[in-house]
Scaffold this motif. Structure first.
Motif, PDB file in Angstrom:
ATOM      1  N   ARG A  41       0.860  -1.186   0.000  1.00 44.69           N
ATOM      2  CA  ARG A  41       0.000   0.000   0.000  1.00 44.69           C
ATOM      3  C   ARG A  41       0.894   1.232   0.000  1.00 44.69           C
TER       4      ARG A  41
ATOM      5  N   ASP B   2      -3.676   1.203  -3.210  1.00 43.31           N
ATOM      6  CA  ASP B   2      -2.975  -0.072  -3.388  1.00 43.31           C
ATOM      7  C   ASP B   2      -1.703   0.140  -4.220  1.00 43.31           C
TER       8      ASP B   2
ATOM      9  N   LEU C 138      -7.527   2.110  -1.638  1.00 47.57           N
ATOM     10  CA  LEU C 138      -7.504   0.873  -0.862  1.00 47.57           C
ATOM     11  C   LEU C 138      -8.357   1.043   0.393  1.00 47.57           C
ATOM     12  N   ASP C 139      -7.818   1.638   1.431  1.00 45.48           N
ATOM     13  CA  ASP C 139      -8.607   1.968   2.617  1.00 45.48           C
ATOM     14  C   ASP C 139      -9.134   3.386   2.404  1.00 45.48           C
TER      15      ASP C 139
END
Length: 377
Positions: free
Chosen positions: A59, A110, A116-117
């Motif tokens: 990440r 990512d 991603l988050d």
């Protein structure tokens, strides 16, 4: 800032500081100009291994990008191409992490650049504000100040809980996740507010900072020992971290606005207690986590470089501090720095327990060395 004492050992301290500062500029910073920089993504890798190879990326975090933006902004005029790197990091912060739909900034993307988050956390937003304040101070570009203003606006509108405190984390669309306030993001928000006030007059930020510190005193200070807990008083499974005590102490003691506040008085009272429980008197190692329960005691004895740096920086603002500052700077050099970079952690026995070097750590060293430079000035 209150006066600090000087003694005959100042030449030793000056020479030692020159040595660690050269190590920072000649060894650590080049790691993030070279092998730590992903040219394709225009982002720092999350960490390098002991051989200076990037760890396979899982990440990229907006917070790590912001910390490196602060690092290179602070080096403009000192390090070749620091301004170009800061500009690239600022662009990447907006390109990779800004949420065009809901506002604010994603937590992470990512390895290929996809979100991603997607949660919105205060810790990240505080570091974006902190980095933009320092960067704007160096370049005075309107776009940088507009991002600074956007960060302030979203923190006030989305994270504020109305009692001087702020939610630690919200969903992508700002829906509540019921996290409540947590110490560490709030400390970095105070740091970011102070950075903003250091570069411009801002009555709204000044008011928010005073209200934040007032609320921290009320909700986070243990009434018996005056230490700042990591969660609000009354929370289940609470603890305190010596490194954060020292970090808060420096922020409060170094601020004309906050010195003399009730929170400052608490951290002043707690300093010796924190040293007694949280610092190994033989090695100068700062312990990670301590309990204040009926049994008391050590929860995590890991010795992290950032906590060493924060203790050292705090000592520069203590009375009669030259001998402790010299001793702690020696400990940092001997236990945490090496020819190829630094040791991130040692375990409870003093053995190196992490060989990787995260991209977020140079921020702590840079702020520590800035405090030392001010002390020696």
């Amino acid at each position: 800032m209150p006066p600090v004492s000087r003694s005959a050992s100042q030449p030793d301290l000056t020479a030692l500081f020159t040595s660690v500062q050269q190590h920072f500029l000649n060894v650590i910073v080049p790691l993030w100009q070279g092998p730590g920089w992903n040219v394709d993504m225009a982002l720092p890798y999350e960490a390098l291994d002991a051989g200076h190879q990037p760890l396979p990326p899982q990440r990229y975090r907006a917070m790590a990008c912001a910390r490196q933006l602060y690092l290179f902004a602070s080096l403009i005029g000192q390090v070749p191409k620091a301004e170009e790197r800061a500009a690239a990091l600022f662009r990447s912060l907006q390109r990779h992490f800004h949420d065009a739909e809901h506002g604010g900034w994603f937590y992470s993307i990512d390895p290929h650049g996809a979100p991603l988050d997607q949660r919105k956390d205060l810790y990240t937003h505080a570091f974006i504000l902190f980095a933009c304040a320092h960067y704007w101070n160096k370049v005075r570009e309107p776009l940088v100040e507009s991002v600074l203003n956007a960060a302030l606006e979203v923190i006030a509108r989305r994270f504020a809980t109305g009692d001087g405190l702020y939610e630690a984390c919200l969903d992508r669309d700002w829906a509540t996740l019921e996290t409540g306030p947590l110490q560490n993001p709030l400390m970095h928000l105070a740091e970011a507010f102070l950075a903003t006030l250091s570069v411009r007059e801002d009555l709204a930020v000044q008011r928010a900072l005073v209200e934040l510190c007032t609320a921290m005193q009320k909700r986070f200070i243990d009434p018996q020992h005056s230490v700042l807990m990591e969660k609000p008083l009354g929370a289940v499974d609470n603890w305190f971290e010596p490194g954060h005590q020292f970090e808060w102490y420096f922020l409060l003691e170094s601020s004309d606005l906050l010195r003399g506040s009730k929170l400052h008085a608490s951290l002043e009272r707690a300093f010796a207690f924190t040293e007694q429980l949280g610092v190994d008197q033989q090695t100068g190692a700062v312990r990670a986590m301590l309990d204040l329960g009926p049994d008391g005691g050590l929860r995590d004895a890991t010795q992290r470089i950032w906590a060493q740096a924060e203790y050292l920086r705090a000592l520069t603002l203590r009375p009669n501090s030259e001998a402790p500052v010299l001793r702690q700077l020696q400990a940092l050099q001997q236990r945490s720095l090496h020819a190829g970079g630094w040791y991130e952690c040692r375990d409870e026995h003093g053995e190196v327990s992490r060989l990787d070097m995260p991209s977020t750590t140079p921020y702590h060293l840079a702020t520590c060395y800035a405090g030392l430079a001010e002390y020696l000035r």
